[in-house]
Design an enzyme around this catalytic site. Structure first.
Site, PDB file in Angstrom:
ATOM      1  N   LYS A  13      -2.619   9.902  -1.472  1.00  0.00           N
ATOM      2  CA  LYS A  13      -3.010  11.038  -0.626  1.00  0.00           C
ATOM      3  C   LYS A  13      -2.224  12.303  -0.980  1.00  0.00           C
ATOM      4  O   LYS A  13      -2.813  13.365  -1.099  1.00  0.00           O
ATOM      5  CB  LYS A  13      -2.765  10.728   0.855  1.00  0.00           C
ATOM      6  N   ARG A  88      -3.247  10.114  12.534  1.00  0.00           N
ATOM      7  CA  ARG A  88      -2.975   8.747  12.104  1.00  0.00           C
ATOM      8  C   ARG A  88      -3.322   7.741  13.188  1.00  0.00           C
ATOM      9  O   ARG A  88      -3.135   6.558  12.985  1.00  0.00           O
ATOM     10  CB  ARG A  88      -1.487   8.629  11.782  1.00  0.00           C
ATOM     11  N   ARG A 127       7.899   3.038  -7.281  1.00  0.00           N
ATOM     12  CA  ARG A 127       8.271   4.465  -7.260  1.00  0.00           C
ATOM     13  C   ARG A 127       9.779   4.659  -7.228  1.00  0.00           C
ATOM     14  O   ARG A 127      10.477   3.986  -6.478  1.00  0.00           O
ATOM     15  CB  ARG A 127       7.690   5.117  -5.999  1.00  0.00           C
ATOM     16  N   ARG A 160      12.868   5.245  -2.169  1.00  0.00           N
ATOM     17  CA  ARG A 160      12.759   5.657  -0.764  1.00  0.00           C
ATOM     18  C   ARG A 160      12.835   4.414   0.114  1.00  0.00           C
ATOM     19  O   ARG A 160      12.222   3.398  -0.214  1.00  0.00           O
ATOM     20  CB  ARG A 160      11.398   6.328  -0.528  1.00  0.00           C
ATOM     21  N   ARG A 171       4.181  -1.046   6.709  1.00  0.00           N
ATOM     22  CA  ARG A 171       3.389   0.199   6.808  1.00  0.00           C
ATOM     23  C   ARG A 171       1.898  -0.112   6.710  1.00  0.00           C
ATOM     24  O   ARG A 171       1.073   0.529   7.354  1.00  0.00           O
ATOM     25  CB  ARG A 171       3.789   1.179   5.700  1.00  0.00           C
TER      26      ARG A 171
END
Ligand code: AMP
Length: 217
Positions: A13, A88, A127, A160, A171
């Site tokens: 996104k 959300r 990542r 992260r 999540r």
């Protein structure tokens, strides 16, 4: 154009939001980015938001909604916007309708980036972000020469907290429980368009832009 981008974490996104917003010359409003900026500046809002973000949970509506309301009332958002990461929940979507009604505006389209859970985990758990310059690497798709060193500036790379595998799974559960009902909500309103978000980034951008062209003012 007033556009909402939805899709699970790791659907791309943030990346697509950047390209789409610049293509249609509208501001990109990302609640995740605004929260992260507040976390790094150590503001009161950042300290509050961080507790939820690190755990992969949603920041409470009292914090989030006020922040979006402020941002949508700024001058650059009057001609249109791309919302990334908001709404959300169905409750947030209803609040968005109310905020827009007060500005005598309506949403034009909701674009869903479609990608399955295993692909999301593969993308996010690889990542690595540079502490010094902020560049984002990927251990599979765009690997640095050494796993923990940035090739651009020599800074140290970190993962992260919300990109760890257990947090990603959490999540995804939060997305399935709280965010995916939005797909039905916007589907019933006739606003939803879906695009396949797998494959090269440029191909996804092209599909997204093609799906959105007819909503251009
Ligand atoms: P993102 O970069 O969009 O994945 O957002 C990162 C984190 O910020 C999320 O996991 C949430 O903790 C928080 N966040 C972002 N947008 C919202 C929102 N609309 N409502 C609640 N929490 C949010």
């Amino acid at each position: 154009m007033r556009l909402v981008l939805v899709g699970p974490p790791g659907a791309g996104k943030g990346t697509q939001a950047q390209f789409i917003a610049s293509h249609f010359a509208i501001p990109k409003i990302s609640t995740g980015d605004i929260f992260r900026a507040n976390v790094s500046e150590g503001t009161e809002l950042g300290v509050e938001a961080r507790k939820y973000m690190d755990a992969g949970d949603l920041v409470p509506d009292e914090v989030t909604i006020g922040m979006v309301k402020d941002r949508l009332s700024q001058g650059d958002a009057q001609v249109g916007f791309l919302l990334d990461g908001f709404p959300r929940t169905v409750r947030q979507a209803e609040v968005l309708d109310e905020l827009l009604a007060a500005l005598l505006a309506v949403l034009d389209v909701v674009l869903e980036l479609v990608v399955d859970d295993d692909e999301v985990v593969r993308r996010l758990s690889g990542r690595r972000t540079c502490h010094r310059c902020g560049h984002v690497w990927h251990l599979d798709f765009d690997p640095p020469t050494a796993e923990s060193i940035c090739d651009r500036c020599g800074g140290e790379l970190f993962q992260r907290d919300d990109d760890r595998e257990d947090t990603i799974r959490h999540r995804l559960e939060v997305y399935a429980d709280q965010t995916s009902p939005l797909i039905g909500y916007y589907g019933e309103l006739g606003l939803l368009r879906g695009v396949d978000a797998t494959g090269p980034v440029e191909d996804v951008t092209e599909r997204a832009i093609n799906a959105l062209r007819r909503f251009e003012a």
